[in-house]
Write a protein that holds these residues in place. Structure first.
Motif: not given
Ligand SMILES: *[C@@H]1O[C@H](CO)[C@@H](O)[C@H](O)[C@H]1NC(C)=O
Ligand SMILES: *[C@@H]1O[C@H](CO)[C@@H](O)[C@H](O)[C@H]1NC(C)=O
Ligand SMILES: *[C@@H]1O[C@H](CO)[C@@H](O)[C@H](O)[C@H]1NC(C)=O
Ligand SMILES: *[C@@H]1O[C@H](CO)[C@@H](O)[C@H](O)[C@H]1NC(C)=O
Ligand SMILES: *[C@@H]1O[C@H](CO)[C@@H](O)[C@H](O)[C@H]1NC(C)=O
Ligand SMILES: *[C@@H]1O[C@H](CO)[C@@H](O)[C@H](O)[C@H]1NC(C)=O
Length: 530
Positions: A63, A141-142, A144, A146
Motif C-alpha cells: 500500500d 494493509p495500509g 488506515n 477502514t
Molecule cells: C485504506 O486502506 C486500504 C488498503 O490499503 C485502501 O484500499 C483504501 O483505499 C484506504 N482507504 C482510505 C479511505 O484511505
C-alpha cells in the motif's frame, strides 16, 4: 616474510570464498525447497526465495501509505512470504527473513500507527544481525482503519493476534528451515509496535524471552481520544489564537530558559521534563510591544496544548511533556483535519458507523470507547507476574520530546505496574527497565543522544551498552541487565557528519543530572540520581 604472509592470506581467502559459495549454493537450494516442506495449518505460502545481500528488493503491491516500496537487503536471506488465516473472516500477511548467518535467535518486529505495514527496515535490521526475523501487516494493509468496520476479528488482529500468530508461525518456519528450533526469542517495536510488545508481556508472556518496546501506544483508546482533542483546540483558537510560526522559536527559547537548567546543564535538552512547569504567560506582550512575544489568547492555547485529557472528572491521558518543538509539531500534525487515527478508530472500530463525526468527541464518547475497549486494545494491565515468573525481560524506552504519544504516559504505566505488583523499582529492575531518552522525538530524531539502535537508521554502535536490541540479547543470554543506555548524538542529527556527543540515559525513576565538573558532552560528567 611479508610476501609469504600475503600469499598465505590469499590462499585462505580463496578457500574461504569457495566455502562461502558452497554454503551459499546449499542455502539457496534449501530456500527454494522450503515451500514444499512447510505444512503449517491455515497458511498460504506465496513464495520462498533467496535474496542476495545488496539486492534492492521491491514491494510492488504494498500500500502506498506504507512508505518506500523497496528495501536494500543487507545480508543473504531466505525470504518467505505468506498469509495466515486468523479467523474465518480475517488474515494476516507476513514475511520471514531467514539469514544465512543465523545466530539461533528469533525476532518479531512490530507495526506503526493504525497500520497495516510490514516494517521492512526492521526486517533488514534483524536479519542483518543474524536473527530469523518476522513481520506482519497486523491484520490489514495500509495506514488506515477502514477494514475494522463491522469486523471485530480485524480489530483483534490489530490488537494482539496478528503479532501472536506471526510469531508462532515464524518460529515454526525457522525450525523447519534450519532444522532446529531457535534458542531465544526477541521482539522489537516502537509506537504501535511498543504497544504490541507490551501486549505480549501482559497477556502472552510465553511468546518472547526479551521484548524491546519503545514509545508505546498504551491506554490506546484514551491516547486516540487525546490525539483527537488537538484539531478542535486549534480550530477553536482561531487564526489569531494559535501562536504563529514566527513565535515558535520564541516559545521554545522561553521554555528552555525556564526548564533547561533544572538538570544542571543548559544544553537545549531537558533530561526530566516531569520537573518542568512551563509558564507560557511569561511571554505575554508588555504594553506597546508586539515583537518576540505572544497574546494572552495565544498563551492560553499554548497552555492547553500541554494539558491532559479529562472526561467526566477522570484523567484519561496525560498531557505532552514540556519540550522544545512541540507547539510547532502539534500545529503541523493536527491543524488540517481531525487526526486520521482518531477519525478511523472511532468510526470503524468503536461505533462501526462510517458516518460518525469524530471531529469533536464528547466526554461520554471518550469514556464509552475506553470501556468498550475494542479487541482488548487498551494494553493497560499492570500485572506482569506471569512474564516475570518465567524469566522473560522487557526493556521499555520513551523519547522525552515525543510529539505523538505523551512520554508522561510511560512514567504513568511504570508506576501502575509498581502499584499493581507491589514492587519497588529495585525489584522491577529484575525484569522490567524503563529508560527515558532525553531529547528524542517519537521513536527517533531530536537534539538528544537519540541513536540507541532501536531502528536500523539509529544505530551508532552494536555494543550492548549503546544498543537497546543488543542490550536485551545480553540481558537474556548473559544475565547482564542494562544499567543505562548510552545514546549518541550526531552533528546536526546527521550520522554522516560524525558523532557530536554521547550520553548515558538513566532508567526510571532515576533522573540524569549534570555534575558541576566536566563538559556536558562528556557522559562521565552526568550521573543518575533518585
Ligand atoms: C485504506 O486502506 C486500504 C488498503 O490499503 C485502501 O484500499 C483504501 O483505499 C484506504 N482507504 C482510505 C479511505 O484511505
Ligand atoms: C485454522 O483457522 C480456524 C479458523 O479459521 C481455526 O478455528 C483453527 O483453529 C485454525 N487451525 C489452527 C491449527 O490454528
Ligand atoms: C556472521 O556473523 C558473525 C557474527 O555473528 C560475523 O562475525 C560474521 O562476519 C558473519 N559472516 C557473514 C558471512 O556475514
Ligand atoms: C519586547 O519584548 C521582547 C520579548 O520579551 C523583548 O526582547 C524586548 O526587549 C521588548 N521590547 C520592549 C520595548 O519592551
Ligand atoms: C463534523 O463536526 C464538526 C464540528 O461539529 C463540523 O464542523 C463538521 O462540519 C462536521 N462534519 C461533517 C462531515 O458533518
Ligand atoms: C549544522 O547546521 C547548522 C544550521 O543549519 C549549519 O550552520 C552548520 O553548518 C551545520 N554543520 C555542519 C557540519 O554541516
Amino acid at each position: 616474510m611479508g610476501q609469504m604472509k600475503r600469499a598465505f592470506a590469499a590462499v585462505i581467502a580463496v578457500i574461504a570464498s569457495a566455502h562461502l559459495r558452497r554454503v551459499g549454493a546449499q542455502f539457496q537450494q534449501a530456500c527454494a525447497a522450503l515451500a514444499s516442506r512447510l505444512t503449517i495449518p491455515n497458511t498460504t505460502i506465496a513464495s520462498t526465495s533467496f535474496v542476495a545481500a545488496g539486492t534492492n528488493l521491491a514491494f510492488p503491491t504494498v500500500d502506498a501509505s506504507c512508505g518506500p516500496p523497496f528495501q536494500v537487503v543487507s545480508s543473504d536471506i531466505c525470504r518467505v512470504v505468506l498469509t495466515v488465516a486468523t479467523s474465518s473472516r480475517s488474515h494476516t500477511a507476513m514475511e520471514a527473513w531467514l539469514p544465512s548467518n543465523w545466530t539461533g535467535r528469533f525476532l518479531s518486529t512490530g507495526n506503526g500507527g493504525i497500520g497495516g505495514c510490514i516494517q521492512y527496515t526492521d526486517m533488514d535490521y534483524g536479519s542483518s544481525l543474524g536473527f530469523a526475523t518476522t513481520g506482519s501487516d497486523n491484520g490489514h494493509p495500509g495506514q488506515n482503519g477502514t477494514l475494522f468496520l463491522n469486523n471485530i476479528e480485524v480489530v483483534k488482529d490489530f490488537s494482539w493476534r496478528s503479532l501472536l500468530t506471526s510469531a508462532v508461525v515464524g518460529k515454526q518456519i525457522t525450525r523447519d528451515f534450519y532444522g532446529k528450533p531457535h534458542d531465544k526469542s526477541y521482539y522489537l517495536g516502537c509506537s504501535t509496535g511498543g504497544r504490541q510488545g507490551w501486549k505480549m508481556a501482559q497477556e502472552f508472556p510465553d511468546v518472547f524471552d526479551g521484548i524491546v518496546a519503545g514509545s508505546p501506544a498504551l491506554a490506546w483508546d484514551n491516547l486516540i481520544s487525546w490525539s483527537g482533542m488537538f484539531f478542535p483546540l486549534i480550530v477553536n483558537a482561531g487564526p489569531d489564537g494559535f501562536p504563529p510560526p514566527s513565535t515558535w522559536p520564541v516559545i521554545d527559547a522561553e521554555l528552555l530558559r525556564q526548564c533547561d537548567g533544572i538538570d544542571g546543564a543548559v544544553d537545549g535538552i531537558i533530561e526530566d521534563p516531569a520537573l518542568c512547569n512551563f509558564r507560557p504567560e511569561a511571554l505575554i506582550c508588555p504594553p506597546g510591544n508586539s515583537s518576540s512575544c505572544i497574546t494572552r489568547k495565544q498563551a492560553k492555547t499554548v497552555r492547553a496544548v500541554f494539558e491532559p485529557l479529562f472526561a467526566e472528572g477522570i484523567l484519561m491521558y496525560p498531557g505532552l511533556e514540556f519540550g522544545p518543538g512541540l507547539v510547532a509539531a502539534v500545529f503541523q500534525i493536527y491543524s488540517s483535519r481531525q487526526f486520521l487515527f482518531t477519525d478511523n478508530w472511532y468510526r470503524f472500530a468503536v461505533f462501526n458507523n462510517p458516518a460518525f463525526n469524530a471531529t469533536v468527541l464528547t466526554p461520554e464518547e471518550i469514556v464509552f470507547a475506553w470501556n468498550l475497549n475494542p479487541g482488548d486494545i487498551n494494553t493497560w494491565s499492570g500485572d506482569l507476574s506471569r512474564f516475570s515468573n518465567r524469566g522473560a525481560r522487557i526493556l521499555h524506552y520513551h523519547g522525552q520530546q515525543d510529539q505523538l504519544i505523551s512520554s508522561a504516559n510511560s512514567n504513568r504505566y511504570y508506576d501502575l505496574v509498581s502499584r499493581t505488583m507491589r514492587l519497588p523499582p529495585s525489584s522491577l529492575d529484575e525484569f522490567y527497565r524503563f529508560f527515558r531518552i532525553s531529547g528524542m522525538m517519537h521513536c527517533g530524531g531530536g537534539p538528544g543522544a537519540t541513536f540507541i539502535g532501536n531502528t536500523e537508521a539509529s544505530v551508532a554502535s552494536l555494543d550492548p551498552d549503546e544498543n537497546v536490541l543488543m542490550a536485551m540479547v545480553r540481558w537474556i543470554e548473559e544475565g547482564i541487565a542494562p544499567e543505562t543506555i548510552t545514546g549518541t548524538a550526531f552533528i546536526n542529527q546527521t550520522k554522516a557528519l560524525g558523532a557530536d556527543f554521547k550520553r548515558a540515559h538513566c532508567r526510571y525513576p532515576y533522573r540524569n543530572v549534570h555534575t558541576e565538573k566536566g563538559d556536558v558532552k562528556d557522559p562521565a560528567s552526568w550521573k543518575c540520581i533518585l
